[in-house]
Design a protein around this motif. Structure first.
Motif, PDB file in Angstrom:
ATOM      1  N   ASN A   1      69.085 -41.959  42.105  1.00  0.00           N
ATOM      2  CA  ASN A   1      68.809 -40.465  42.559  1.00  0.00           C
ATOM      3  C   ASN A   1      69.358 -40.307  44.231  1.00  0.00           C
ATOM      4  O   ASN A   1      69.910 -39.183  44.341  1.00  0.00           O
ATOM      5  N   HIS A   2      69.190 -41.143  44.883  1.00  0.00           N
ATOM      6  CA  HIS A   2      69.620 -41.307  46.343  1.00  0.00           C
ATOM      7  C   HIS A   2      71.254 -41.095  46.077  1.00  0.00           C
ATOM      8  O   HIS A   2      71.715 -40.022  46.815  1.00  0.00           O
TER       9      HIS A   2
ATOM     10  N   THR B   1      64.179 -37.976  36.236  1.00  0.00           N
ATOM     11  CA  THR B   1      62.902 -38.570  36.268  1.00  0.00           C
ATOM     12  C   THR B   1      63.050 -40.179  35.746  1.00  0.00           C
ATOM     13  O   THR B   1      63.926 -40.346  34.877  1.00  0.00           O
ATOM     14  N   PRO B   2      62.291 -40.971  35.824  1.00  0.00           N
ATOM     15  CA  PRO B   2      62.388 -42.399  35.100  1.00  0.00           C
ATOM     16  C   PRO B   2      62.234 -42.264  33.555  1.00  0.00           C
ATOM     17  O   PRO B   2      62.882 -42.748  33.151  1.00  0.00           O
TER      18      PRO B   2
ATOM     19  N   LEU C   1      68.502 -47.339  30.579  1.00  0.00           N
ATOM     20  CA  LEU C   1      68.021 -48.714  30.785  1.00  0.00           C
ATOM     21  C   LEU C   1      67.963 -49.261  29.396  1.00  0.00           C
ATOM     22  O   LEU C   1      68.576 -50.490  29.381  1.00  0.00           O
ATOM     23  N   LEU C   2      67.536 -48.654  28.470  1.00  0.00           N
ATOM     24  CA  LEU C   2      67.486 -49.303  27.075  1.00  0.00           C
ATOM     25  C   LEU C   2      68.905 -49.557  26.464  1.00  0.00           C
ATOM     26  O   LEU C   2      68.888 -50.487  25.500  1.00  0.00           O
TER      27      LEU C   2
ATOM     28  N   ALA D   1      62.145 -47.906  40.315  1.00  0.00           N
ATOM     29  CA  ALA D   1      62.833 -48.195  41.466  1.00  0.00           C
ATOM     30  C   ALA D   1      64.450 -48.218  40.915  1.00  0.00           C
ATOM     31  O   ALA D   1      65.274 -47.485  42.073  1.00  0.00           O
ATOM     32  N   LEU D   2      64.912 -48.220  40.019  1.00  0.00           N
ATOM     33  CA  LEU D   2      66.160 -48.125  39.755  1.00  0.00           C
ATOM     34  C   LEU D   2      66.578 -46.263  39.648  1.00  0.00           C
ATOM     35  O   LEU D   2      67.589 -45.975  40.267  1.00  0.00           O
TER      36      LEU D   2
END
Length: 172
Positions: free
Chosen positions: A26-27, A42-43, A50-51, A20-21
């Protein structure tokens, strides 16, 4: 006794938020000059980001969710300002709110939680770069005590044009 429904919950970001993040970020890459990234992620490509924001320490990730659906409504981060050691007590902060969640106070709730989380850290200043024009972001930062310190003119090139970035700072 009935409890009042909370419209938004804010908590530290977790691995389960990654998809979701990434979609939210990306938006902003595809549709706006707010970020100067130009290629979507990509995630898996976004996982190191994130990490790099653990639940403690000066580099945090706070996520706003809808308490009923658990939909991610936005996020705020504090990240290293610059890589050199003398900058260690400075952070760069940012906030991204889902387009449909704007004007609901999500950014305010995220920054409130972020700065509360940072209050015990060995930090001296927070900085924010705001691609121009973005009055809503400038107002949000000013409400949190950020002061305008200057503008880098035509520092980013995206969507076939140059963009200015106004810089703000806040004592921590």
């Amino acid at each position: 006794m009935p409890t009042e429904r909370t419209e938004v919950q804010v908590r530290p970001g977790v691995e389960a938020d990654l998809e979701a993040l990434t979609a939210l970020y990306n938006h902003y890459i595809r549709e706006t000059p707010i970020t100067f990234d130009t290629a979507i992620f990509t995630p898996e490509e976004r996982r190191p980001w994130l990490l790099s924001h653990p639940v403690d320490g000066p580099h945090r990730l706070m996520v706003a969710t809808d308490p009923d659906s658990q939909e991610v409504l936005g996020y705020a981060t504090s990240s290293p300002f610059r890589a050199k050691p003398a900058y260690a007590t400075s952070v760069e902060t940012t906030v991204y709110v889902a387009p449909h969640a704007g004007r609901r106070g999500v950014g305010t709730l995220l920054y409130k939680a972020l700065f509360e989380a940072l209050s015990g850290e060995d930090l001296h200043r927070a900085y924010a770069g705001i691609a121009q024009p973005n009055e809503a972001s400038a107002r949000l930062h000013e409400r949190f005590g950020f002061r305008y310190v200057g503008t880098y003119r035509e520092v980013g090139h995206k969507f076939g044009r140059y963009w200015d970035v106004a810089w703000y700072e806040k004592d921590l």
